[in-house]
Design a protein around this motif. Structure first.
Motif, mmCIF file in Angstrom:
data_model
loop_
_atom_site.group_PDB
_atom_site.id
_atom_site.type_symbol
_atom_site.label_atom_id
_atom_site.label_comp_id
_atom_site.label_asym_id
_atom_site.label_seq_id
_atom_site.Cartn_x
_atom_site.Cartn_y
_atom_site.Cartn_z
ATOM 1 N N MET A 29 8.927 -17.268 -44.858
ATOM 2 C CA MET A 29 8.919 -15.934 -45.459
ATOM 3 C C MET A 29 7.506 -15.360 -45.527
ATOM 4 O O MET A 29 7.252 -14.223 -45.123
ATOM 5 N N VAL A 30 6.595 -16.144 -46.076
ATOM 6 C CA VAL A 30 5.233 -15.654 -46.274
ATOM 7 C C VAL A 30 4.574 -15.380 -44.920
ATOM 8 O O VAL A 30 3.803 -14.430 -44.768
ATOM 9 N N SER A 31 4.885 -16.209 -43.940
ATOM 10 C CA SER A 31 4.267 -16.031 -42.621
ATOM 11 C C SER A 31 4.860 -14.860 -41.854
ATOM 12 O O SER A 31 4.256 -14.351 -40.920
ATOM 13 N N SER A 32 6.051 -14.433 -42.255
ATOM 14 C CA SER A 32 6.730 -13.383 -41.484
ATOM 15 C C SER A 32 6.128 -12.015 -41.781
ATOM 16 O O SER A 32 5.445 -11.816 -42.780
ATOM 17 N N TYR B 156 2.093 -7.831 -42.714
ATOM 18 C CA TYR B 156 2.001 -9.295 -42.721
ATOM 19 C C TYR B 156 2.018 -9.863 -44.124
ATOM 20 O O TYR B 156 2.286 -11.052 -44.315
ATOM 21 N N GLY B 157 1.748 -9.038 -45.128
ATOM 22 C CA GLY B 157 1.884 -9.509 -46.500
ATOM 23 C C GLY B 157 3.325 -9.485 -46.967
ATOM 24 O O GLY B 157 3.756 -10.360 -47.717
ATOM 25 N N SER B 158 4.086 -8.506 -46.476
ATOM 26 C CA SER B 158 5.484 -8.395 -46.880
ATOM 27 C C SER B 158 6.334 -9.394 -46.091
ATOM 28 O O SER B 158 5.797 -10.314 -45.462
ATOM 29 N N VAL B 159 7.616 -9.253 -46.105
ATOM 30 C CA VAL B 159 8.498 -10.295 -45.589
ATOM 31 C C VAL B 159 9.584 -9.721 -44.683
ATOM 32 O O VAL B 159 10.048 -8.604 -44.878
HETATM 33 NA NA NA Z 1 4.427 -12.138 -44.896
#
Ligand code: NA
Ligand SMILES: Nc1ncnc2c1ncn2[C@@H]1O[C@H](COP(=O)(O)O)[C@@H](O)[C@H]1O
Ligand SMILES: Nc1ncnc2c1ncn2[C@@H]1O[C@H](COP(=O)(O)O)[C@@H](O)[C@H]1O
Ligand SMILES: Nc1ncnc2c1ncn2[C@@H]1O[C@H](COP(=O)(O)O)[C@@H](O)[C@H]1O
Ligand code: NA
Ligand code: NA
Lengths: 103, 342, 103, 342, 103, 342
Positions: free
Chosen positions: D288-291, D127-130
């Protein structure tokens, strides 16, 4: 081992360069094999590169045959291809259902 | 740096006559900084950092089919409007070079390199034949710098591909009784997918002409450069894996892989002046003649000369000559062509 | 069984997640295997999903090795991968032509 | 219904300020009725009716290479004409969010979800990555509704991809001795094909600039949306197979997979106002950040944290968050961005 | 043969038309197999063409099972598919590490 | 020869009314000399010279997905602007023909061919259903000669595909207890990828309409003909391998494979005059009805009627009827349509 006839046969496996495939298959049938199964493979052995890198990966040929035919195949492959090509051949036992078809 | 490609078109024509000036270096940079070459470099880097990046075999294969068919088709369409008188000279020159260059290469390898007959013939088959991708990059470089070569060049690729392989194998077979099969090898090269697609594409292109080609043109034209870029990405990955064998092949073969292309290229350009080829046409033909086959020739040689060592011919063609040609060789041939024919 | 020397060896087969492939192959050579053959595979076992679904399908590794090397491979794979990864290992007999190459 | 997309471009700008009106629903419908999202739905349906429809692995793989390289290239070309001053703010915000969001996610999972450390860290890495595809759909949605985000956004994808994975793995490794290998995992993510293609594409795009990009532009631009459509068809098939595991992951993870993206997205938009990003740029960054990553992160986590359960992180990323984002999330982020920054 | 428990099991191999894959796999699990490994294959046997030419190549199914389950699988495949479909079935011995999982 | 396509557009309209003139032969030549048909011929030749040329299975598969989705989408977009009153007639005619032609084919095979029930039903299922590629070639031929068929034709392909298979299997199952499974076969055909892609594409196209289709149009439209060309290259290779079985199938089936299509095509055109279809629309529908399925039908028949011999139905559909239709059949249907409806 089952209600159906099971015949003990030999499973001959040949892994070799793709470029030899056609020739090998023709020979197999000539020597008495009634069929074969092919799978794509890659691998590493004693040789380095081979042309088949450009011809796609190696090929793995499996044929269920009688003891005699297995011997003939082994001898032929060893004589014709061992010196110059990347090739490995081994034989295993297999109990084949409806095996009389393949003799 | 990114502004280099900008006015290259103009400068290329003007300045290539003055070698070693800043501007000639810019033309070189224009080649090195084209997306297609950078994709090749990215492939090399990806392989060196042991990335899992790798085009699926099916895609790579599919791209090669697409590229070969596309150049065949475009060549055929052009051929359909080229008078025989214009095409005859270049065609005969190409055939001549296809017969001569394997003999040169063989003798250099035997005499200077003291290599055995079989390996010499095997390598000669590769350096006499042609690499379709080098050809495409050469065309692209010309277009990029405003110098359009003749449209019928792909027909010359088809002419150049086969004879050298036949000549080189003949040399090998003339000397000893061989383990491999001469007929199988000939069949392999004639029915190999590169010949079938090139010749088939040429015939189709000639038959349908410019009008008939129109509906399929978007597919084969506007996608071409991008497809080539993906293809070179994978070529970079494969070439990098060849680089690891450089130690094994020795210094002579490395020198051979750079100098013989220059020799063949220069010879080509010098002879091109008697055929009416344009500067760009001569440069592209030079790139073709100097290039080494790595699709048709390896397959044929593996069958006909199984005792030849693939490390030698594959590393030479793919690890040395191909990278040299697409980075430095092609700009050099353009420069030489401009100088001699311009 | 034939004119050519045939050596009884062990065929070790490992089916596992693609992501382990590189590491496993390096270990195999370290433990004494002289070569291997790879095939793409998919499959179903006791575990559910795995990351390799995104890394492409499973990989099937086959190596012809001596009895001793087979034992070492089996032990290593069991120790290093059985707990956390989807992996299956089995050993079969095989008569290998020119088998001394692989010992 | 089919006329909805028609005047969306005009209305989108005008009406998003008035939430829950008929028109806002139309903007949402415009997303749900785009070919790309409908292809995803078709994939889900095909999987549910147990169709044999399935993109060949090689093609799916090839499409992912194409999409990643294309966004890298386009981002690089834009970057080559973006002043550093414009890019610095968004870049630093992205880096910051890449470092913070895995910490947020980890703590939510540990404290609210009472999940064990290893699985919490594993999910946090995702969840931190994209997710590159979520990014592309967000861009597409903006373009479709007449709001073009900044051209350099792909560079932010590259910045966002790696740090979160490193942070999350560090959290896991700081606490115990691990079975997995930290170095192997780092190598896996840095040399993984998504990083290589994105960063490689960015570099190539920057080096060749707009002029140099021209010859390959048709391939990478006009084919892009269609290729994305095929890709999402397969994504739908895969996501549907993940849906079957929903029961297994439990209610908490389902809620997590929807609410945490909204949290991360809102935070992003709120912070974006200090960076000079446009409304569309902020919305895309929020998407992006939420993905949640489902290519780079799973591979790294599988190696570094083999005892984490893939069902949790894959089902979360692919079965819950991805479908939520591409259908409802993205319009929501645009709406919020319009509201906060507009 | 190793520090780890090794159980002698049967490796049942089925090569058949792709179109039967789904049905066969379901049956395999019903009959007691705990897993299977699939590989793409092509081949030649006694039959000529098959629809699967359009369904992609053949499929090769391998399952490690107990002696009893092997027998059941063999009987079922022979009864259900031998008459009309291209299919070959054979059984081999295999020493499976951690083999109790698969019984 | 290459100038033939040149003014075909003009002549086609003018001269098809006068059969067997030089100009009609030119129209035929225009079909035979289209890149798409020549690619088919190249495939046949490549197979005959035992070339290693072969599209990778993944690519071939991918191309079929692309082509089916593309025709579905384009049909759906058109359908979204077609009044029901215009569509109803042709749709009902198509359904009727889908129900009738398998009955015709079955009876011809049973009575004239003295073939057993199972094989007759199996072949009837193929000849009642439709070949999507024949459909595409028919559309292409119309466009090439300046006669644009109705845009909603792909919807008719979807209508034509399934019923004939159901009818033919019903005939077989009504007579005996069968070895195969009726439900499995029905599921196979309904959830098969050709139905899912065609119907799914139609729905997506209808939902998004012309505006929504725009962003993906370059991918699905401008690449279409070229992709079709690659596909037919492989079709040629496969069809040639079928040709080797011609001896096995006997003279009756060869005649059947040519005459029944002509019969079905003529019947279609004759009935088309009551539906308001244009000349080109009637010709394309005739090509569809006359064509034999080789994707959906074989899969269903293999499951439902395993004792039927695949050599018969595959060789008929692929080795005889497909080549006949794409070379001679389609120009013939256009000629007949012009004659009856013109
Ligand atoms: Na993310
Ligand atoms: N020990 C081995 N076990 C399994 N496969 C092997 C082994 N050695 C070689 N092979 C396979 O045989 C091919 C040819 O081997 P070689 O002739 O030794 O280069 C390799 O590419 C492998 O696929
Ligand atoms: N009984 C079995 N027979 C053959 N292959 C199996 C069997 N069980 C598992 N496998 C293979 O081993 C892989 C890992 O199994 P597992 O660790 O049980 O999830 C599976 O994906 C299958 O490819
Ligand atoms: N003797 C054999 N050895 C190995 N594989 C065989 C043999 N015979 C048939 N096969 C495989 O089994 C499939 C079906 O065979 P059949 O039912 O004889 O047409 C073939 O396509 C081959 O893949
Ligand atoms: Na050359
Ligand atoms: Na029909």
């Amino acid at each position: 081992m089952s209600r159906h006839s099971v015949v003990p046969l030999k499973l001959v496996t040949i892994v070799t360069e793709r470029i030899l495939e056609d020739r090998l298959l023709r020979t197999l049938l000539d020597l008495g094999a009634k069929g074969y199964t092919l799978t794509q493979a890659t691998g590493k052995g004693s040789r380095g590169v081979r042309a088949s890198e450009w011809e796609g990966p190696d090929t793995k040929i499996e044929a269920l045959v009688s003891h005699d035919v297995a011997e003939k195949i082994v001898d032929h492959v060893a004589d014709a291809f061992f010196e110059h090509y990347a090739v490995i051949v081994y034989v295993q036992d297999a109990a084949v259902v409806r095996g009389e078809k393949y003799i | 740096m990114k502004r280099i490609a900008y006015d290259v078109r103009f400068r290329a024509v003007l300045y290539t006559r003055y070698p070693f000036t800043m501007d000639n270096l810019e033309v070189l940079a224009a080649n090195l900084l084209s997306p297609v070459i950078l994709a090749f470099v990215l492939g090399v880097v990806a392989s060196l950092v042991r990335s899992d990046l790798k085009l699926p075999a099916a895609l790579y294969n599919g791209l090669s089919i697409y590229l070969l068919l596309a150049i065949g088709l475009k060549g055929g369409v052009e051929l359909s409007r080229t008078p025989l008188s214009v095409f005859a000279g270049p065609a005969m020159l190409t055939l001549l070079l296809g017969l001569l260059t394997p003999v040169f290469a063989y003798n250099i390898l035997r005499r200077l390199g003291r290599m055995d007959r079989v390996n010499s013939a095997a390598i000669a088959a590769h350096y006499g034949s042609v690499s379709a991708v080098t050809f495409i990059v050469a065309i692209t470089f010309g277009t990029m710098t405003g110098r359009e070569p003749e449209g019928f060049m792909p027909a010359l690729v088809a002419i150049l591909e086969v004879p050298a392989i036949v000549v080189a194998l003949m040399i090998a077979f003339m000397r000893d009784r061989r383990a491999g099969s001469w007929q199988d090898a000939l069949h392999e090269v004639l029915s190999g997918r590169s010949v079938v697609l090139l010749v088939g594409g040429l015939l189709i292109g000639t038959l349908v002409g410019p009008k008939g080609f129109e509906p399929v043109a978007p597919f084969f034209k506007s996608g071409f450069q991008g497809a080539l870029m993906l293809f070179l990405l994978e070529m970079g990955i494969v070439a990098a894996s060849r680089l690891r064998d450089l130690r094994e092949v020795g210094f002579f073969l490395i020198a051979f892989g750079i100098l013989v292309p220059i020799l063949h290229g220069t010879l080509t350009i010098w002879l091109a002046q008697f055929t009416g080829l344009t500067v760009a046409g001569a440069a592209v033909l030079a790139a073709m003649v100097s290039s080494a086959s790595y699709i048709a020739a390896p397959a044929a040689v593996r069958i006909a000369l199984p005792e030849a060592n693939p490390t030698f011919y594959l590393t030479g063609a793919l690890g040395i000559t191909f990278p040299f040609n697409v980075t430095l060789g092609i700009p050099l041939y353009y420069f030489l062509a401009e100088w001699i024919l311009g």
